[in-house]
Design a protein around this motif. Sequence first.
Motif, mmCIF file in Angstrom:
data_model
loop_
_atom_site.group_PDB
_atom_site.id
_atom_site.type_symbol
_atom_site.label_atom_id
_atom_site.label_comp_id
_atom_site.label_asym_id
_atom_site.label_seq_id
_atom_site.Cartn_x
_atom_site.Cartn_y
_atom_site.Cartn_z
ATOM 1 N N VAL A 39 0.834 -1.209 0.000
ATOM 2 C CA VAL A 39 0.000 0.000 0.000
ATOM 3 C C VAL A 39 0.869 1.260 0.000
ATOM 4 O O VAL A 39 0.615 2.206 -0.758
ATOM 5 C CB VAL A 39 -0.940 0.001 1.230
ATOM 6 C CG1 VAL A 39 -1.725 1.313 1.302
ATOM 7 C CG2 VAL A 39 -1.903 -1.171 1.162
ATOM 8 N N CYS A 40 1.900 1.267 0.820
ATOM 9 C CA CYS A 40 2.804 2.428 0.878
ATOM 10 C C CYS A 40 3.535 2.610 -0.447
ATOM 11 O O CYS A 40 3.727 3.739 -0.914
ATOM 12 C CB CYS A 40 3.810 2.246 2.004
ATOM 13 S SG CYS A 40 3.091 2.315 3.663
ATOM 14 N N HIS B 279 -1.579 0.252 -9.614
ATOM 15 C CA HIS B 279 -0.982 1.581 -9.710
ATOM 16 C C HIS B 279 -1.603 2.371 -10.854
ATOM 17 O O HIS B 279 -1.950 3.544 -10.702
ATOM 18 C CB HIS B 279 0.524 1.394 -9.945
ATOM 19 C CG HIS B 279 1.321 2.645 -9.923
ATOM 20 N ND1 HIS B 279 1.333 3.535 -10.964
ATOM 21 C CD2 HIS B 279 2.168 3.155 -8.989
ATOM 22 C CE1 HIS B 279 2.142 4.536 -10.675
ATOM 23 N NE2 HIS B 279 2.666 4.325 -9.493
ATOM 24 N N THR C 3 2.775 6.655 -6.826
ATOM 25 C CA THR C 3 1.825 7.502 -7.549
ATOM 26 C C THR C 3 2.170 8.980 -7.393
ATOM 27 O O THR C 3 2.207 9.730 -8.376
ATOM 28 C CB THR C 3 0.390 7.258 -7.041
ATOM 29 O OG1 THR C 3 0.036 5.888 -7.249
ATOM 30 C CG2 THR C 3 -0.608 8.143 -7.786
ATOM 31 N N VAL C 4 2.448 9.383 -6.184
ATOM 32 C CA VAL C 4 2.669 10.808 -5.896
ATOM 33 C C VAL C 4 4.044 11.288 -6.363
ATOM 34 O O VAL C 4 4.161 12.350 -6.995
ATOM 35 C CB VAL C 4 2.494 11.084 -4.384
ATOM 36 C CG1 VAL C 4 2.838 12.546 -4.076
ATOM 37 C CG2 VAL C 4 1.072 10.766 -3.950
ATOM 38 N N ALA D 49 1.230 4.262 -2.900
ATOM 39 C CA ALA D 49 1.046 5.692 -2.621
ATOM 40 C C ALA D 49 2.257 6.505 -3.053
ATOM 41 O O ALA D 49 2.134 7.518 -3.754
ATOM 42 C CB ALA D 49 0.775 5.887 -1.124
ATOM 43 N N ILE E 9 -5.240 3.304 -9.898
ATOM 44 C CA ILE E 9 -5.273 4.387 -8.912
ATOM 45 C C ILE E 9 -4.924 5.717 -9.570
ATOM 46 O O ILE E 9 -5.556 6.748 -9.314
ATOM 47 C CB ILE E 9 -4.293 4.086 -7.762
ATOM 48 C CG1 ILE E 9 -4.802 2.898 -6.944
ATOM 49 C CG2 ILE E 9 -4.115 5.308 -6.862
ATOM 50 C CD1 ILE E 9 -3.826 2.407 -5.898
#
Length: 254
Positions: free
Chosen positions: A109-110, A233, A116-117, A113, A236
């Motif tokens: 999950v990390c 990914h 993506t960012v 995130a 999302i």
Amino acid sequence: MMHMIEHVFIEQNLVAAFAVVGAVMWISLFVSKRLTAGRIHGSAIAILLGLLLAYVGGVVTGGKKGLADIPIFAGVGLMGGAMLRDFAIVATAFEVDVVEARKAGLLGVCALAIGTVLPFVIGASIAWVYGYRDAISLTTIGAGAITYIVGPVTGAALGASSVVIALSIATGVLKAVLVMVFTPMLAKVVGLDNPRSAMAFGGLMGTVSGVAGGLAATDPKLVPYGALTATFHTGIGCLVGPSVLYLAVRALVG
């Protein structure tokens, strides 16, 4: 004889497209093995050859679909479309061992995130350096840095220009090629030798084609695990690109 071959390519264009792609892959794998000793995976070379053929097709025909604008290669447009692409991605995920996949847990999950960012911020920052100041262009190019699928999806949703969308795709393709090329070289350094690390890697890198090609050159057994998180990914990115990320950029630049 040539008339017969041309007739078959036009009437059975999808079958012909598989033959063309198969030939490109055969050439790419041969070049990878003979000229690079496997250090550059055949998939990376195939992408470069595909881009070259698309450019040649566009120059020859003056069209907008690359090689698919040439009648005998029209099937390439269907084969490379979203339907077969998504089918291939989903099929890859079916090879995943669920027990191993669960081990990723919070780490996966990390990774998703951050993966993506961070590319989005880098892509949008580079776009800013090159003179883009509006939120739509910055978001679209930044989304392209996530993957070359997220870029055009985000651009289409926000109403970006065709030039900006093309840049977002180019950004994503460059990222995919770099991931393919450097993954085998850095695999031992980053401990990329088990399903858990492969899933974290897929989440961080994001690009399905880049991750799959890079892991295939490292250890083919790791491909489904990396592709699994890389697929999430992409999904999302398509969700948050034209919504959360766009609003964040708009709040910063107006």
